[in-house]
Design a protein around this motif. Structure first.
Motif, PDB file in Angstrom:
ATOM      1  N   GLN A 182       0.846  -1.180   0.000  1.00  0.00           N
ATOM      2  CA  GLN A 182       0.000   0.000   0.000  1.00  0.00           C
ATOM      3  C   GLN A 182       0.883   1.232   0.000  1.00  0.00           C
ATOM      4  OE1 GLN A 182      -1.263  -0.877   4.495  1.00  0.00           O
ATOM      5  NE2 GLN A 182      -2.481   0.676   3.551  1.00  0.00           N
ATOM      6  N   ALA A 183       0.342   2.321  -0.526  1.00  0.00           N
ATOM      7  CA  ALA A 183       1.095   3.572  -0.625  1.00  0.00           C
ATOM      8  C   ALA A 183       1.355   4.132   0.763  1.00  0.00           C
ATOM      9  CB  ALA A 183       0.321   4.574  -1.473  1.00  0.00           C
ATOM     10  N   ASN A 184       2.598   4.381   1.080  1.00  0.00           N
ATOM     11  CA  ASN A 184       2.945   4.949   2.379  1.00  0.00           C
ATOM     12  C   ASN A 184       2.318   6.330   2.551  1.00  0.00           C
ATOM     13  OD1 ASN A 184       4.365   4.852   4.922  1.00  0.00           O
ATOM     14  ND2 ASN A 184       5.721   6.409   4.075  1.00  0.00           N
ATOM     15  N   SER A 185       2.141   7.063   1.455  1.00  0.00           N
ATOM     16  CA  SER A 185       1.561   8.405   1.526  1.00  0.00           C
ATOM     17  C   SER A 185       0.135   8.386   2.055  1.00  0.00           C
ATOM     18  CB  SER A 185       1.593   9.069   0.148  1.00  0.00           C
ATOM     19  OG  SER A 185       0.926   8.264  -0.802  1.00  0.00           O
ATOM     20  N   LEU A 186      -0.546   7.227   1.973  1.00  0.00           N
ATOM     21  CA  LEU A 186      -1.921   7.129   2.460  1.00  0.00           C
ATOM     22  C   LEU A 186      -2.014   6.650   3.904  1.00  0.00           C
ATOM     23  CD1 LEU A 186      -3.654   5.504  -0.636  1.00  0.00           C
ATOM     24  CD2 LEU A 186      -3.605   7.918   0.016  1.00  0.00           C
ATOM     25  N   VAL A 187      -0.919   6.116   4.456  1.00  0.00           N
ATOM     26  CA  VAL A 187      -1.012   5.518   5.779  1.00  0.00           C
ATOM     27  C   VAL A 187      -0.122   6.154   6.831  1.00  0.00           C
ATOM     28  CG1 VAL A 187      -1.701   3.272   4.878  1.00  0.00           C
ATOM     29  CG2 VAL A 187       0.711   3.733   5.263  1.00  0.00           C
ATOM     30  N   ALA A 188       0.824   6.998   6.442  1.00  0.00           N
ATOM     31  CA  ALA A 188       1.779   7.501   7.439  1.00  0.00           C
ATOM     32  C   ALA A 188       2.026   8.986   7.295  1.00  0.00           C
ATOM     33  CB  ALA A 188       3.100   6.757   7.308  1.00  0.00           C
ATOM     34  N   ASN A 189       2.061   9.683   8.404  1.00  0.00           N
ATOM     35  CA  ASN A 189       2.424  11.092   8.408  1.00  0.00           C
ATOM     36  C   ASN A 189       3.934  11.285   8.489  1.00  0.00           C
ATOM     37  OD1 ASN A 189      -0.196  12.043   8.247  1.00  0.00           O
ATOM     38  ND2 ASN A 189      -0.478  12.000  10.466  1.00  0.00           N
ATOM     39  N   GLU A 190       4.669  10.238   8.863  1.00  0.00           N
ATOM     40  CA  GLU A 190       6.110  10.378   9.032  1.00  0.00           C
ATOM     41  C   GLU A 190       6.801  10.764   7.733  1.00  0.00           C
ATOM     42  OE1 GLU A 190       7.982   6.033   8.824  1.00  0.00           O
ATOM     43  OE2 GLU A 190       6.193   6.166  10.082  1.00  0.00           O
ATOM     44  N   GLY A 191       6.213  10.438   6.618  1.00  0.00           N
ATOM     45  CA  GLY A 191       6.819  10.745   5.331  1.00  0.00           C
ATOM     46  C   GLY A 191       6.938  12.225   5.044  1.00  0.00           C
ATOM     47  N   VAL A 192       6.157  13.067   5.716  1.00  0.00           N
ATOM     48  CA  VAL A 192       6.228  14.501   5.471  1.00  0.00           C
ATOM     49  C   VAL A 192       7.613  15.023   5.812  1.00  0.00           C
ATOM     50  CG1 VAL A 192       5.314  16.746   6.149  1.00  0.00           C
ATOM     51  CG2 VAL A 192       3.772  14.826   5.807  1.00  0.00           C
ATOM     52  N   GLU A 193       8.215  14.497   6.878  1.00  0.00           N
ATOM     53  CA  GLU A 193       9.565  14.888   7.232  1.00  0.00           C
ATOM     54  C   GLU A 193      10.606  14.130   6.411  1.00  0.00           C
ATOM     55  OE1 GLU A 193       7.177  14.846   9.800  1.00  0.00           O
ATOM     56  OE2 GLU A 193       7.320  17.016   9.641  1.00  0.00           O
ATOM     57  N   GLY A 224      11.730  11.030   0.933  1.00  0.00           N
ATOM     58  CA  GLY A 224      12.146   9.774   0.329  1.00  0.00           C
ATOM     59  C   GLY A 224      11.267   8.614   0.752  1.00  0.00           C
ATOM     60  N   GLY A 225      10.644   8.704   1.930  1.00  0.00           N
ATOM     61  CA  GLY A 225       9.763   7.648   2.408  1.00  0.00           C
ATOM     62  C   GLY A 225       8.301   7.921   2.151  1.00  0.00           C
ATOM     63  N   LEU A 226       7.950   9.178   1.920  1.00  0.00           N
ATOM     64  CA  LEU A 226       6.545   9.535   1.730  1.00  0.00           C
ATOM     65  C   LEU A 226       5.921   8.748   0.590  1.00  0.00           C
ATOM     66  CD1 LEU A 226       4.027  11.245   2.315  1.00  0.00           C
ATOM     67  CD2 LEU A 226       4.969  12.975   0.791  1.00  0.00           C
ATOM     68  N   PHE A 227       6.622   8.629  -0.515  1.00  0.00           N
ATOM     69  CA  PHE A 227       6.072   7.938  -1.680  1.00  0.00           C
ATOM     70  C   PHE A 227       6.583   6.515  -1.817  1.00  0.00           C
ATOM     71  CE2 PHE A 227       5.641  12.460  -2.856  1.00  0.00           C
ATOM     72  CZ  PHE A 227       4.260  12.490  -2.887  1.00  0.00           C
ATOM     73  N   GLY A 228       7.106   5.963  -0.729  1.00  0.00           N
ATOM     74  CA  GLY A 228       7.462   4.551  -0.708  1.00  0.00           C
ATOM     75  C   GLY A 228       6.212   3.706  -0.535  1.00  0.00           C
ATOM     76  N   LEU A 229       6.416   2.468  -0.167  1.00  0.00           N
ATOM     77  CA  LEU A 229       5.318   1.524   0.019  1.00  0.00           C
ATOM     78  C   LEU A 229       5.404   0.922   1.408  1.00  0.00           C
ATOM     79  CD1 LEU A 229       5.777  -0.418  -3.332  1.00  0.00           C
ATOM     80  CD2 LEU A 229       4.020   1.287  -2.855  1.00  0.00           C
ATOM     81  N   ARG A 230       4.304   0.337   1.856  1.00  0.00           N
ATOM     82  CA  ARG A 230       4.302  -0.494   3.060  1.00  0.00           C
ATOM     83  C   ARG A 230       3.997  -1.908   2.596  1.00  0.00           C
ATOM     84  NH1 ARG A 230       6.153   1.858   7.912  1.00  0.00           N
ATOM     85  NH2 ARG A 230       5.843   4.075   7.609  1.00  0.00           N
ATOM     86  N   ASP A 231       4.822  -2.871   3.043  1.00  0.00           N
ATOM     87  CA  ASP A 231       4.548  -4.258   2.692  1.00  0.00           C
ATOM     88  C   ASP A 231       3.534  -4.843   3.675  1.00  0.00           C
ATOM     89  OD1 ASP A 231       5.982  -4.940   5.015  1.00  0.00           O
ATOM     90  OD2 ASP A 231       7.742  -5.629   3.912  1.00  0.00           O
TER      91      ASP A 231
END
Length: 178
Positions: free
Chosen positions: A70-81, A84-91
């Motif tokens: 799933q798109a990390n941008s939809l599940v985590a706020n940590e990507g804002v900081e 590089g992780g904001l548009f990663g994925l969660r397995d």
């Protein structure tokens, strides 16, 4: 406010998931898979070079199965900081999966890409758009002057990643808005 605007754009892409997100510009190219990406570099040489468009924004999309990631941008706020992780994925285990891509131009020069978008181009699919990226609210820079095509690329990931195929595409071509 800015983060909510970003989420709105992501939601719009999700709503359009039944539509063909790839508009079919002459530079667009599919590199058939599947590919298993690991921490070691995987070298990929497409059947024909990836052509650079002088206009618009181009990205190399890593197309994955939305049932597995799933798109990390939809599940985590940590990507804002951490853009590089904001548009990663969660397995499936919740691990942040952040791919790396380096394009190799025909003259041997290299261009390093970063995760710059998540899209839902077809039913059941999800992409990580790898592109030139300065930040969430910054325009994407152009490819270096003189680079017209890329003959190969290498990809790796901090976590194992199963990629169905790669899609080199013009994401936002100026002609789309005329």
């Amino acid at each position: 406010m800015r983060f909510s605007s970003l989420l709105g754009v992501i939601a719009l892409c999700h709503l359009l998931s039944g539509c063909d997100a790839f508009a079919g510009f002459p530079q667009d190219q599919k590199v058939e898979g599947p590919f298993l990406i690991s921490e070691s570099w995987l070298y990929v040489e497409p059947d024909s070079p990836l052509e650079v468009s002088a206009r618009g924004i181009q990205r190399l999309h890593l197309v994955v199965d939305a049932d597995l990631y799933q798109a990390n941008s939809l599940v985590a706020n940590e990507g804002v900081e951490d853009p590089g992780g904001l548009f990663g994925l969660r397995d499936a285990k919740g691990n942040l999966v952040v791919p790396e891509v380096t394009l190799v131009a025909e003259d041997g020069s290299t261009v390093t890409l970063s995760p710059a978008s998540n899209m839902f181009p077809y039913s059941g699919g999800l992409t990580v758009g790898m592109g030139l990226f300065n930040g969430v609210y910054e325009p994407a820079p152009p490819f270096p002057d003189g680079v017209q095509r890329f003959t190969s690329f290498r990809v790796r990931s901090n976590q194992p990643l199963s990629v169905e195929y790669f899609w080199w595409s013009v994401d936002r071509h100026p002609d789309m808005f005329q």
